[in-house]
Design a protein around this motif. Structure first.
Motif, short mmCIF file in Angstrom:
data_model
loop_
_atom_site.label_atom_id
_atom_site.label_comp_id
_atom_site.label_asym_id
_atom_site.label_seq_id
_atom_site.Cartn_x
_atom_site.Cartn_y
_atom_site.Cartn_z
N TYR A 47 0.85 -1.19 0.00
CA TYR A 47 0.00 0.00 0.00
C TYR A 47 0.88 1.24 0.00
N ILE A 72 -5.47 15.85 -3.45
CA ILE A 72 -6.17 14.77 -2.74
C ILE A 72 -5.15 13.92 -2.00
N LEU A 124 -4.33 10.41 -0.24
CA LEU A 124 -4.74 9.00 -0.24
C LEU A 124 -3.93 8.27 0.84
N VAL A 175 -3.27 3.06 -1.06
CA VAL A 175 -3.78 2.58 -2.35
C VAL A 175 -2.86 1.48 -2.84
N GLY A 234 -5.54 0.08 -7.46
CA GLY A 234 -6.29 1.31 -7.26
C GLY A 234 -7.37 1.20 -6.21
N THR A 235 -7.23 0.26 -5.27
CA THR A 235 -8.20 0.10 -4.18
C THR A 235 -7.54 0.39 -2.84
N ASP A 236 -8.39 0.77 -1.85
CA ASP A 236 -7.85 1.04 -0.52
C ASP A 236 -7.82 -0.24 0.32
N LYS A 264 -12.08 -0.89 -1.57
CA LYS A 264 -12.90 0.09 -2.28
C LYS A 264 -12.13 0.70 -3.44
N GLU A 265 -12.78 0.73 -4.60
CA GLU A 265 -12.17 1.33 -5.78
C GLU A 265 -12.10 2.85 -5.60
N LEU A 266 -10.91 3.42 -5.78
CA LEU A 266 -10.70 4.85 -5.53
C LEU A 266 -10.93 5.70 -6.77
N GLY A 267 -11.16 5.08 -7.92
CA GLY A 267 -11.47 5.85 -9.12
C GLY A 267 -10.29 6.57 -9.74
N LEU A 268 -9.09 6.07 -9.53
CA LEU A 268 -7.90 6.69 -10.10
C LEU A 268 -7.74 6.29 -11.56
#
Length: 625
Positions: free
Chosen positions: A228, A410, A412, A415, A419-421, A425-429
């Motif tokens: 991460y 932003i 983060l 990640v 691209g998920t946390d 959850k998908e972070l939309g990057l």
């Protein structure tokens, strides 16, 4: 002989495809992975052309970004292990050899052609579809070029094309070779398939703690938490800047005037016609229509088949040209007089007419306002980009630079490479931003990178949490299920192996399937390099079946369990019966041969043009981060 051809072709294709891949990726965007490689000492020299450490550094960055755009994240270690830097240098040496040779031959490219080539590239065009100088300069800067260097690169490319066409365009591929390779690739087979579901094995027992501990250890890679990264991300988008741009009605009206042709829809006509070779047939069709028959009915009565439907067409699309004026002079449901063309006598029927129309200024006003605002936003963003670069170069963090310029960064906390946390959850990057995060070292800031929409992004990685093994206590239920599933697969595979031996000794597949209450499926026709995964035949099993005779058995593995397949039919492929498909194979082979010959030609040029390379410096570029 055919097996030899196959072997050589496979080797050739693999080599050439790798070179093509590198060449294609050498035109794509960036990522700040390799640092401190901007020295002027060349890693290779061809004649008087140098390929510097800076050039190699840039090409490595472009290659990485090319993979990132396809969702593939590569590390420097992976790049080094694949020998990519050496291959990039080899490719550039070959290219420079061609350039030196073209110069010796005196081949030239007009300045106008270079300019036209650059301005026609879609990546350099603004939202209005026209060449945008600011976008052009930003894009080539992102690739590591100044304007003069990029101009020369395009000129060299065009000169190379002249030479390649002269040397290799007349090469002919032996038809027998193309046909043999097509036959090899396109041959299909079918099989009866029996899948033994692993889940049907219920007697594998329950693992104790010692077994779970060992399984958890042996399969640790399955239970790793990913790496991460904590990062601060700043993205600049033309759409964000466009919100604050005022566009006057006069500007919109002028834009409408400049682009009015785009908003015009020409008259459309739905047309059908018949073409005959004599006036007598025309007279019979017209006579049938006078008796009350519709055009299509009259045509069929006289010619034996209906008219040809030309569809809905504009005047300029009607061919031959002799048809255009007469047909567009008719009223709806009108039938033309005979029209003579090189193809014969035409009789046309206009089934319907859609009048020409023009969208009014009011109808497209909002669209034009948005286009103008976005175009101006892209131009105004240049000043912000320069200020941002200056702030970052001055030592400001991404957050500090964003605050100074009143931009929104932003943060983060975590990640992963997908691209998920931490919660999945998908972070939309966007892929380009995710690539920057993955390739930037902890504590470092990436380059300010151009985005496909004309915007920019920069990231600062503030921390990295290394991958770690999840504790067994946390995932005990999952490990237990995995242990059971693994045992089921092992037992099912052994049973399938024993069944294959029994069938080969004369057993009956249908009888065995019935006893196990399983269904035998018939595969679709499959090739050796594709298989039929819908029916359990993957590529490995397909290749086993291509080495078998009709009636032979082979064993494979599907997601549900082991697979037993019996080869039932072989369908040879004959090139003469599939000319279009065979031509695709032939064209690809010809391309491969030309690429191989060009590589041999480059090798021959090294005998007359001095080449020097410094492998120590190549390794140094990779080592410096």
């Amino acid at each position: 002989m055919l097996s030899t051809i196959r072997h050589k072709t496979t080797s050739l294709v693999a080599k050439i495809l790798f070179v093509i891949l590198i060449v294609a990726f050498a035109a794509w965007g960036v990522g700040d992975i390799f640092r401190n490689s901007g020295k002027s000492t060349p890693v290779a020299t061809v004649g008087d052309l140098e390929y510097s450490q800076t050039d190699l550094h840039r090409d490595l960055q472009l290659l990485i970004q090319g993979y990132q755009r396809q969702g593939v994240q590569l590390t420097p270690d992976q790049i080094r292990a694949a020998g990519v830097p050496q291959k990039l240098v080899d490719q550039r040496i070959n290219r420079n050899l061609m350039q030196v040779y073209t110069h010796q031959l005196g081949l030239t490219v007009p300045d106008t052609l270079v300019v036209q080539t650059i301005q026609s590239q879609q990546s350099f065009q603004g939202i209005d579809g026209k060449f945008n100088r600011n976008q052009f300069l930003a894009a080539i800067r992102q690739e590591g070029y100044d304007e003069a260097a990029f101009y020369q690169r395009v000129r060299d490319d065009l000169q190379d094309r002249q030479l390649y066409r002269a040397l290799f365009s007349n090469i002919v591929l032996p038809q027998i070779l193309a046909d043999e390779i097509y036959s090899y690739q396109a041959e299909t087979r079918t099989a009866d398939v029996l899948i033994l579901p692993s889940a049907s094995i219920t007697d594998v027992g329950t693992p104790d703690d010692a077994a779970l501990t060992q399984f958890h250890k042996d399969h640790a890679q399955q239970y790793m938490r990913p790496e991460y990264r904590a990062a601060t991300v700043l993205q600049l988008s033309p759409a964000d800047f466009a919100k604050d741009i005022t566009v006057s009605d006069d500007d919109i009206q002028q834009e409408y005037k400049n682009r009015e042709a785009e908003f015009r829809t020409p008259e459309l006509r739905d047309v059908e016609q018949v073409v005959v070779q004599d006036q007598a047939s025309i007279d019979k069709i017209l006579a049938a229509m006078k008796s009350g028959k519709a055009f299509a009915e009259a045509v069929k009565e006289v010619t034996g088949s209906g008219p040809v439907d030309l569809g809905t067409v504009t005047k300029d699309k009607l061919q031959p040209k002799e048809l255009q004026d007469p047909i567009f002079a008719l009223a709806a449901d009108g039938v033309s007089a005979p029209i003579k063309s090189p193809f014969g006598l035409h009789l046309a029927h206009v089934k319907s007419i859609t009048p020409a129309s023009t969208q009014s200024l009011d109808q497209v006003k909002n669209q034009l306002r948005d286009t103008i605002a976005l175009s101006r936003a892209s131009d105004s963003m240049v000043s912000i980009v320069n200020q941002l670069e200056d702030a970052l170069a001055g030592g400001a963090s991404v957050s500090e630079a964003a605050d100074k310029l009143k931009l929104k960064a932003i943060s983060l906390p975590a990640v992963d490479s997908l691209g998920t946390d931490r919660d999945g959850k998908e972070l939309g990057l966007r892929p380009e931003v995710l690539g920057l995060i993955q390739q930037t070292q902890s504590g470092s800031t990436s380059q300010l990178t151009a985005m496909p929409d004309g915007g920019y992004a920069v990231v600062q990685v503030t921390g990295v949490t290394a991958p770690e093994l999840k504790p067994l206590a946390e995932i005990k239920d999952q490990v237990t299920q995995d242990w059971i599933a693994d045992k089921q697969r092992s037992v099912a595979t052994e049973r399938a192996k024993a069944l294959v031996e029994k069938l080969r000794q004369g057993g009956n597949m249908a009888t065995e399937a019935k006893a196990m209450k399983l269904e035998i499926k018939s595969s679709a026709s499959f090739t050796r390099d594709v298989g039929d995964t819908d029916n359990g035949i993957d590529v490995d099993l397909a290749r086993k079946l291509f080495a078998a005779k009709i009636g032979d058995y082979a064993q494979g593995q599907a997601a549900d369990g082991p697979v037993i397949a019996k080869l039932t039919a072989i369908t040879p492929a004959v090139a003469a019966d599939h000319k279009d498909e065979a031509k695709i194979v032939s064209d690809k082979l010809l391309e491969d041969i030309r690429n191989e010959l060009s590589a041999q030609f480059a090798a021959a040029l090294q005998q007359r043009i001095p080449v020097k390379r410094n492998d120590q410096l190549i390794d140094k570029v990779m080592a410096e981060e």
